[in-house]
Design an enzyme around this catalytic site. Structure first.
Site, mmCIF file in Angstrom:
data_model
loop_
_atom_site.group_PDB
_atom_site.id
_atom_site.type_symbol
_atom_site.label_atom_id
_atom_site.label_comp_id
_atom_site.label_asym_id
_atom_site.label_seq_id
_atom_site.Cartn_x
_atom_site.Cartn_y
_atom_site.Cartn_z
ATOM 1 C CG PHE A 378 41.003 44.881 31.811
ATOM 2 C CD1 PHE A 378 41.298 43.842 30.878
ATOM 3 C CD2 PHE A 378 39.439 44.566 32.186
ATOM 4 C CE1 PHE A 378 40.633 43.010 30.249
ATOM 5 C CE2 PHE A 378 38.783 43.457 31.626
ATOM 6 C CZ PHE A 378 39.423 42.475 30.622
ATOM 7 C CD GLU A 379 44.369 42.639 35.456
ATOM 8 O OE1 GLU A 379 45.463 43.377 36.020
ATOM 9 O OE2 GLU A 379 43.483 41.852 36.122
ATOM 10 N N GLY A 380 46.623 46.838 32.738
ATOM 11 C CA GLY A 380 47.670 47.400 31.928
ATOM 12 C C GLY A 380 47.619 47.616 30.463
#
Length: 396
Positions: A378-380
């Site tokens: 997550f968050e890229g």
């Protein structure tokens, strides 16, 4: 054992000490129970808020703690070392406040920020969709402008996925399509840049907003991750943050900070795994010696310690650049990549140090290993971080 931190001042040291105390008294005694039962920790976020830990990096003038990002991230790491799911939710709350703080009008800030930063509210971030994760420009959730009886607003239809604190948060920072394709249809040419994404501040009690069943995750089970559904939900135009079509700029500006938050969480998980592995290696004996005295095991633990220290240094460097007002997007991606890959390796090695019992739930290292995996996603994803870093190395 406590991390030896080089902090900017005495206030920061006191804040770290406060966080450790809260972690040991409030978080550590109940984390195993809630993670195993997948039950929400009622009252925990209120206690963190009362201690001022939910709004540390935001300006004092709006009710925040006014702390440098460097200090905030180290507080987040301390929380993560006790309870990763709670630390992720704290990071997401900060991420959710960023758009209003940075792109909102003075009137919007005066109206909503004090409540959001009071410690009595928790926020969630709604960017991803079932078919749009890393490709944020592919969003389909639509916000169609309407005006009736002198009141202007937007009718929102669509779904948002992977919302940390979904169904529990007090507000949601939503990104929806208001421009081309806002009727929900796909673009005929998916290779072109798609515009028209706009940011909104959504109250939890908005009519037409509902949530699906929490995802059954391999880790971070105590804080729900859900899908949100918007069914002809009408939001006032005053809740639009920034200009129409500015949403991706807003989202990406917030994600740089969010990536540092996840880097700090990953280091906290890795530090907890290292501490448990070292404690076990110092009390377990084989062939008449502590297993840490066997060179093969000692070197493994040394590599784990080096990985944790190196990962911490990368996120602190990026945070100091942010605090100094310097560009830090590249450094944020480096920190997120390095820290989360380190967390996955360190937690896996911690299970190896404990051997067979490390694979059981009698010790926490198996949970740390499961929790570390999501930090690479997550968050890229870390593949996206590599893309960002590679682009920064390209010369015209």
């Amino acid at each position: 054992m406590p991390v030896d931190r080089l902090l900017p001042d005495r206030d920061a040291a006191d804040l770290i000490a406060l966080t450790r105390d809260i972690g040991e008294r409030i978080l550590d005694p109940i984390v195993d129970e809630h993670e195993r039962a997948e039950t929400y920790p009622e009252g925990v976020f209120a206690q963190l808020g009362a201690a001022g830990l939910l709004s540390l990096p935001q300006p004092v003038e709006w009710g925040g703690g006014g702390q440098p990002f460097e200090v905030y991230l180290q507080v987040l790491e301390e929380i993560a070392a006790r309870w990763a799911a709670v630390a992720v939710a704290v990071s997401v709350h900060s991420l959710s406040c960023h758009p209003l703080l940075t792109f909102g009008t003075d009137e919007q800030r005066e109206r909503w920020l004090p409540g959001m930063l009071s410690g009595e509210q928790i926020g969630a971030y709604s960017l991803s969709e079932p078919q749009a994760g890393s490709d944020a420009a592919a969003l389909r959730c639509a916000a169609v402008p309407v005006a009736a009886d002198g009141v202007s607003g937007y009718v929102i239809n669509g779904s948002k996925a992977w919302i940390t604190h979904g169904g529990r948060a007090d507000f949601y920072t939503l990104f929806a399509r208001t421009g081309e394709g806002s009727g929900g249809q796909e673009r005929s040419d998916p290779g072109k840049v798609r515009g028209g994404i706009t940011c909104f501040l959504i109250p939890a009690d908005l009519p037409g907003l509902s949530f699906g069943k929490p995802e059954e995750k391999m880790g971070l089970a105590a804080v729900p991750t859900t899908t949100a559904f918007y069914d002809n939900a009408v939001v006032d135009a005053e809740r639009r943050i920034g200009a129409e079509g500015q949403g991706l700029q807003i989202a990406f500006s917030a994600l740089d900070s969010g990536r540092l938050g996840i880097a700090a969480v990953a280091v906290g998980i890795a530090q907890a795994a290292l501490d448990e592995a070292c404690a076990y290696a110092n009390q377990r004996t084989t062939f008449g010696r502590k297993i840490i005295d066997h060179q093969g095991l000692g070197f493994l633990l040394a590599d784990m310690a080096a990985a944790v220290a190196g990962a911490r240094a990368t996120y602190i460097d990026a945070a100091r650049r942010r605090d100094a007002g310097r560009p830090y997007s590249q450094q944020a991606s480096v920190a997120k990549l390095v820290a989360t890959d380190a967390a996955m390796k360190v937690t896996t090695d911690a299970v190896q140090v404990l051997g067979g019992i490390g694979y059981t739930r009698d010790y926490r290292v198996e949970r740390y290993m499961r929790e570390a995996k999501i930090t690479q996603i997550f968050e890229g994803t870390n593949q996206i971080q590599r893309l960002v870093i590679a682009r920064g190395l390209t010369t015209a």
